[in-house]
Design a protein around this motif. Sequence first.
Motif, PDB file in Angstrom:
ATOM      1  N   SER A  60       0.539  -1.307  -0.300  1.00 35.97           N
ATOM      2  CA  SER A  60      -0.008   0.013  -0.232  1.00 35.97           C
ATOM      3  C   SER A  60       0.701   1.255  -0.117  1.00 35.97           C
ATOM      4  N   PRO A  75      -5.535  -2.675   4.159  1.00 36.98           N
ATOM      5  CA  PRO A  75      -6.021  -2.075   3.466  1.00 36.98           C
ATOM      6  C   PRO A  75      -7.059  -2.704   2.250  1.00 36.98           C
ATOM      7  N   LYS A 133     -10.160  -4.315   5.485  1.00 34.99           N
ATOM      8  CA  LYS A 133     -10.076  -3.661   6.869  1.00 34.99           C
ATOM      9  C   LYS A 133      -9.563  -4.248   7.945  1.00 34.99           C
TER      10      LYS A 133
END
Length: 113
Positions: A81, A89, A92
């Motif tokens: 990320s 990401p 969650k």
Amino acid sequence: MHELGLATEILDVALAEAARHQAKRITTIYLQVGVIRAVEHEHLSFMFDHLSKGTLAEGVKLSIEQMPVQVECPSCGVIESAAFAWECPKCKGNEIHIMGGDALDIVSIDIEV
């Protein structure tokens, strides 16, 4: 402002390597900086320019490559990320393990001999 400390360390390493190779000048320093380090590239360059005045590194170009965060999520596997958060990401989930993106490495130094 941790960029001052980082710039000092980078300059020290570069000057030591230049001396070891009997360089006349350092032209470029290539860095890889992980997102987690939260380094402001412009601040780092500014501090380095200030500290390097009157040295073999005066006028050097810092080439900075930002490295993504790598996290391992039990559900999703390893994910990269461009930003850091304390959750996956993708799904969650909050059980991630940081695998990379926190380093600051001098990859190479260009010198004139």
